[in-house]
Motif scaffolding. Structure first.
Motif, mmCIF file in Angstrom:
data_model
loop_
_atom_site.group_PDB
_atom_site.id
_atom_site.type_symbol
_atom_site.label_atom_id
_atom_site.label_comp_id
_atom_site.label_asym_id
_atom_site.label_seq_id
_atom_site.Cartn_x
_atom_site.Cartn_y
_atom_site.Cartn_z
ATOM 1 N N PHE A 1 31.156 -2.470 89.007
ATOM 2 C CA PHE A 1 32.525 -2.938 88.755
ATOM 3 C C PHE A 1 32.548 -3.837 87.521
ATOM 4 C CE2 PHE A 1 30.581 -6.413 90.991
ATOM 5 C CZ PHE A 1 31.201 -7.560 90.504
ATOM 6 N N ASP A 2 33.716 -3.879 86.869
ATOM 7 C CA ASP A 2 33.886 -4.767 85.720
ATOM 8 C C ASP A 2 35.371 -5.023 85.505
ATOM 9 O OD1 ASP A 2 32.906 -6.384 83.711
ATOM 10 O OD2 ASP A 2 33.071 -4.828 82.181
ATOM 11 N N GLY A 3 35.677 -6.225 85.053
ATOM 12 C CA GLY A 3 37.054 -6.587 84.764
ATOM 13 C C GLY A 3 37.195 -7.059 83.325
ATOM 14 N N GLY A 4 38.175 -6.507 82.616
ATOM 15 C CA GLY A 4 38.497 -6.959 81.264
ATOM 16 C C GLY A 4 39.780 -7.765 81.289
ATOM 17 N N PHE A 5 39.912 -8.735 80.377
ATOM 18 C CA PHE A 5 41.062 -9.642 80.422
ATOM 19 C C PHE A 5 41.654 -9.850 79.033
ATOM 20 C CE2 PHE A 5 42.583 -14.168 80.350
ATOM 21 C CZ PHE A 5 43.703 -13.985 81.144
ATOM 22 N N GLN A 6 42.988 -9.731 78.938
ATOM 23 C CA GLN A 6 43.716 -10.026 77.702
ATOM 24 C C GLN A 6 44.509 -11.312 77.905
ATOM 25 O OE1 GLN A 6 46.134 -6.636 76.632
ATOM 26 N NE2 GLN A 6 44.479 -5.688 75.442
ATOM 27 N N LYS A 7 44.057 -12.356 77.240
ATOM 28 C CA LYS A 7 44.674 -13.667 77.419
ATOM 29 C C LYS A 7 46.117 -13.690 76.933
ATOM 30 C CE LYS A 7 43.791 -18.566 76.520
ATOM 31 N NZ LYS A 7 42.896 -19.561 75.872
ATOM 32 N N GLU A 8 46.387 -12.943 75.859
ATOM 33 C CA GLU A 8 47.732 -12.969 75.268
ATOM 34 C C GLU A 8 48.799 -12.435 76.233
ATOM 35 O OE1 GLU A 8 44.480 -12.796 72.498
ATOM 36 O OE2 GLU A 8 45.152 -11.335 74.014
ATOM 37 N N THR A 9 48.424 -11.475 77.057
ATOM 38 C CA THR A 9 49.397 -10.839 77.957
ATOM 39 C C THR A 9 49.130 -11.149 79.432
ATOM 40 O OG1 THR A 9 48.046 -8.826 78.045
ATOM 41 C CG2 THR A 9 49.762 -8.932 76.349
ATOM 42 N N THR B 1 46.893 -9.898 81.227
ATOM 43 C CA THR B 1 46.699 -8.575 81.833
ATOM 44 C C THR B 1 45.215 -8.289 82.001
ATOM 45 O OG1 THR B 1 48.699 -7.783 80.742
ATOM 46 C CG2 THR B 1 47.217 -6.116 81.606
ATOM 47 N N ALA B 2 44.880 -7.616 83.099
ATOM 48 C CA ALA B 2 43.482 -7.251 83.353
ATOM 49 C C ALA B 2 43.329 -5.743 83.413
ATOM 50 C CB ALA B 2 42.997 -7.866 84.666
ATOM 51 N N GLY B 3 42.175 -5.280 82.961
ATOM 52 C CA GLY B 3 41.785 -3.890 83.152
ATOM 53 C C GLY B 3 40.630 -3.856 84.143
ATOM 54 N N ASN C 1 39.943 3.488 87.145
ATOM 55 C CA ASN C 1 40.381 2.236 86.542
ATOM 56 C C ASN C 1 41.828 1.958 86.905
ATOM 57 O OD1 ASN C 1 41.900 3.892 84.892
ATOM 58 N ND2 ASN C 1 40.869 3.330 82.996
ATOM 59 N N GLU C 2 42.248 0.739 86.598
ATOM 60 C CA GLU C 2 43.616 0.338 86.925
ATOM 61 C C GLU C 2 43.974 -0.885 86.087
ATOM 62 O OE1 GLU C 2 45.660 0.397 91.111
ATOM 63 O OE2 GLU C 2 44.698 -1.559 90.866
ATOM 64 N N MET C 3 45.253 -0.967 85.684
ATOM 65 C CA MET C 3 45.736 -2.159 84.992
ATOM 66 C C MET C 3 46.355 -3.104 86.015
ATOM 67 S SD MET C 3 48.479 -2.521 81.860
ATOM 68 C CE MET C 3 47.457 -1.604 80.702
ATOM 69 N N PHE C 4 46.122 -4.399 85.824
ATOM 70 C CA PHE C 4 46.617 -5.394 86.774
ATOM 71 C C PHE C 4 47.271 -6.520 85.982
ATOM 72 C CE2 PHE C 4 46.746 -8.472 90.103
ATOM 73 C CZ PHE C 4 46.624 -7.784 91.294
ATOM 74 N N GLN D 1 39.632 0.931 78.843
ATOM 75 C CA GLN D 1 40.597 2.036 78.790
ATOM 76 C C GLN D 1 41.852 1.719 79.599
ATOM 77 O OE1 GLN D 1 37.739 5.033 80.102
ATOM 78 N NE2 GLN D 1 37.916 6.087 78.132
ATOM 79 N N ALA D 2 41.682 0.988 80.712
ATOM 80 C CA ALA D 2 42.852 0.585 81.495
ATOM 81 C C ALA D 2 43.753 -0.334 80.688
ATOM 82 C CB ALA D 2 42.405 -0.110 82.781
ATOM 83 N N LEU D 3 43.163 -1.263 79.933
ATOM 84 C CA LEU D 3 43.943 -2.161 79.082
ATOM 85 C C LEU D 3 44.660 -1.406 77.970
ATOM 86 C CD1 LEU D 3 41.467 -5.178 78.797
ATOM 87 C CD2 LEU D 3 43.713 -5.194 79.903
#
Length: 218
Positions: free
Chosen positions: A78-86, A88-90, A109-112, A204-206
């Protein structure tokens, strides 16, 4: 699932010597048990699974027949990516498992939305993996969870404390889900290079690319 064998070796003087095997695969355990029975020199042959349940050979063979079509021998990345500006997590998840005699891989995958930190994204990815296991019908099994977030894995294992309310809420949700599925988790931190597939899925989710694919491993 892996098993450990214990048996008594009968000597010519009616003495018994106890032996214990290493952890071995289900097929090898059954084969070893059958061969020990044929030799006629072993008694009290028991098979212990990874959660401590014991079986005799007949019971184990019946169990294997009953669960043959259910997913087992499960490893989750598992892995989680994070966009601070929005905020939003991938979330990226790769699951390897056996079903019958075949091996499979699920990539998902999924966007959160409404995330606060990268650590929260990692927790969300872990929980996302559990929801996929639930949909697969996985229960009462050992599962290995691999990720490059030591914070998440060490906190889940109870080795590191968690002081943030948001993360504690995720911890509670995860522990509740694991309990409801009766899973026996093993937490394995891995280097980021060994988690590239889950990381790519999170990215890719992001980017808005949704993926859910189940493939057979030949």
């Amino acid at each position: 699932m892996k098993y450990k064998l214990e048996w008594n070796y009968k000597t010519g003087k009616n003495e018994k010597i106890q032996f214990t095997s290493d952890w071995i695969s289900t097929d090898l355990a059954i084969q070893a048990g059958e061969e020990l029975e044929k030799l006629g020199k072993a008694s009290d042959i028991y098979f212990y699974d990874e959660v401590g349940t014991s079986w005799i050979l007949k019971e184990l063979k019946k169990l294997v027949t009953e669960i043959e079509d259910d997913p087992h021998e499960i490893t989750v990345y598992f892995d989680g990516g994070f966009q601070k500006e929005t905020n939003t997590a991938g979330l990226g998840v790769v699951i390897f498992f056996k079903q019958g005699k075949k091996k499979y891989r699920i990539r998902a995958n999924e966007m959160f939305n409404e995330m606060e930190t990268n650590n929260e994204a990692e927790y969300a990815a872990f929980y996302y993996a559990l929801t996929i296991l639930e949909e697969l019908g996985v229960h009462h099994l050992p599962c290995e969870f691999k990720g490059d977030s030591q914070v998440v894995l060490k906190q889940l294992e109870g080795e590191w404390p968690c002081y943030e309310d948001v993360l504690n809420a995720w911890l509670d949700r995860i522990e509740e889900k694991i309990k409801s599925l009766s899973l026996t988790p093993k937490y394995t931190p891995i280097p980021r290079n060994d988690n590239k597939e889950a990381d790519k899925l999170a990215t890719q989710a992001l980017e808005g690319k949704e993926i859910f694919a189940k493939t057979q491993i030949i």
